[in-house]
Design a protein around this motif. Structure first.
Motif, PDB file in Angstrom:
ATOM      1  N   UNK A   1       0.831  -1.198   0.000  1.00 12.22           N
ATOM      2  CA  UNK A   1       0.000   0.000   0.000  1.00 12.22           C
ATOM      3  C   UNK A   1       0.870   1.256   0.000  1.00 12.22           C
ATOM      4  N   UNK A   2       0.592   2.167  -0.917  1.00 17.02           N
ATOM      5  CA  UNK A   2       1.374   3.407  -1.017  1.00 17.02           C
ATOM      6  C   UNK A   2       1.260   4.244   0.252  1.00 17.02           C
ATOM      7  N   UNK A   3       0.091   4.246   0.881  1.00 14.43           N
ATOM      8  CA  UNK A   3      -0.075   4.995   2.125  1.00 14.43           C
ATOM      9  C   UNK A   3       0.807   4.475   3.243  1.00 14.43           C
ATOM     10  N   UNK A   4       0.971   3.167   3.305  1.00 17.39           N
ATOM     11  CA  UNK A   4       1.860   2.573   4.311  1.00 17.39           C
ATOM     12  C   UNK A   4       3.300   2.998   4.035  1.00 17.39           C
TER      13      UNK A   4
ATOM     14  N   UNK B   1      -5.158   2.202   8.227  1.00 16.90           N
ATOM     15  CA  UNK B   1      -6.471   2.224   8.866  1.00 16.90           C
ATOM     16  C   UNK B   1      -6.350   3.105  10.101  1.00 16.90           C
ATOM     17  N   UNK B   2      -7.218   4.064  10.228  1.00 19.48           N
ATOM     18  CA  UNK B   2      -7.147   5.033  11.337  1.00 19.48           C
ATOM     19  C   UNK B   2      -5.767   5.687  11.417  1.00 19.48           C
ATOM     20  N   UNK B   3      -5.125   5.837  10.267  1.00 21.84           N
ATOM     21  CA  UNK B   3      -3.858   6.552  10.205  1.00 21.84           C
ATOM     22  C   UNK B   3      -2.619   5.748  10.525  1.00 21.84           C
TER      23      UNK B   3
ATOM     24  N   UNK C   1      -8.978  -9.330   6.133  1.00 18.05           N
ATOM     25  CA  UNK C   1      -9.279  -9.199   7.559  1.00 18.05           C
ATOM     26  C   UNK C   1      -8.038  -8.791   8.355  1.00 18.05           C
ATOM     27  N   UNK C   2      -8.150  -7.679   9.067  1.00 23.47           N
ATOM     28  CA  UNK C   2      -7.019  -7.134   9.827  1.00 23.47           C
ATOM     29  C   UNK C   2      -6.640  -8.057  10.984  1.00 23.47           C
ATOM     30  N   UNK C   3      -5.322  -8.283  11.115  1.00 21.92           N
ATOM     31  CA  UNK C   3      -4.852  -9.050  12.269  1.00 21.92           C
ATOM     32  C   UNK C   3      -3.895  -8.252  13.141  1.00 21.92           C
ATOM     33  N   UNK C   4      -3.190  -7.267  12.605  1.00 23.06           N
ATOM     34  CA  UNK C   4      -2.233  -6.520  13.408  1.00 23.06           C
ATOM     35  C   UNK C   4      -1.968  -5.140  12.852  1.00 23.06           C
ATOM     36  N   UNK C   5      -1.323  -4.327  13.664  1.00 26.24           N
ATOM     37  CA  UNK C   5      -0.977  -2.965  13.246  1.00 26.24           C
ATOM     38  C   UNK C   5       0.228  -2.483  14.038  1.00 26.24           C
ATOM     39  N   UNK C   6       0.819  -1.404  13.562  1.00 27.28           N
ATOM     40  CA  UNK C   6       1.824  -0.668  14.335  1.00 27.28           C
ATOM     41  C   UNK C   6       1.391   0.798  14.361  1.00 27.28           C
ATOM     42  N   UNK C   7       1.777   1.489  15.415  1.00 24.53           N
ATOM     43  CA  UNK C   7       1.536   2.921  15.490  1.00 24.53           C
ATOM     44  C   UNK C   7       2.621   3.547  16.351  1.00 24.53           C
ATOM     45  N   UNK C   8       3.149   4.670  15.902  1.00 27.84           N
ATOM     46  CA  UNK C   8       4.204   5.376  16.630  1.00 27.84           C
ATOM     47  C   UNK C   8       3.610   6.580  17.348  1.00 27.84           C
ATOM     48  N   UNK C   9       3.976   6.733  18.585  1.00 32.90           N
ATOM     49  CA  UNK C   9       3.545   7.859  19.411  1.00 32.90           C
ATOM     50  C   UNK C   9       4.778   8.696  19.742  1.00 32.90           C
ATOM     51  N   UNK C  10       4.697   9.600  20.682  1.00 30.44           N
ATOM     52  CA  UNK C  10       5.843  10.475  20.960  1.00 30.44           C
ATOM     53  C   UNK C  10       6.988   9.753  21.667  1.00 30.44           C
TER      54      UNK C  10
END
Length: 129
Positions: A14-17, A51-53, A62-71
């Motif tokens: 995905x280009x967004x990723x 998904x949700x940024x 079907x989604x199984x996992x994600x990563x997200x970076x915080x401060x």
């Protein structure tokens, strides 16, 4: 309704990723990229999208996992994490389904246990489909 997050628009790359990964530099970005690559490596046909940024990995649609970076940390999360075996107690959260592992630069993580959680999340979602 099966209680899963379905994303028929998820693609192999995905280009967004890719843009998200480029924008997240430094140690937090490195951590997020590393663990998302582990998710991608679960199967030759893992799909992805934002998904949700944040980068989200799917078994088929079907989604199984994600990563997200915080401060100050990165979450490695699981959509059905409450149902995953977690013998080392890495998972955090109190939601009905979702759980995450919080990773901070310079703090050790049991990589084998986290890899096992990712593999279990992928296998669980694959079996649900």
């Amino acid at each position: 309704m099966d209680g899963l997050f379905h994303f028929p628009e998820a693609t192999r790359h995905d280009a967004g990723v890719a843009i998200w990964m480029q924008r997240h530099t430094g140690e937090l970005g490195r951590i997020a990229r590393y663990w998302f690559d582990v998710m991608r490596g679960c199967d030759n046909d893992v799909r992805e999208l934002l998904h949700d940024g944040h980068p989200t990995a799917c078994v088929r649609d079907a989604a199984f996992g994600y990563v997200n970076a915080f401060t100050s940390h990165v979450n490695v999360g699981f959509f059905k994490g409450a149902e995953l075996p977690d013998p080392t107690g890495l998972l955090q959260g109190t939601g009905k389904s979702m759980r995450h592992v919080k990773l901070r630069p310079g703090e050790p993580v049991d990589e084998n246990a986290l890899r096992a959680l990712i593999a279990a999340a992928w296998a669980d979602m694959d079996a649900r489909l």
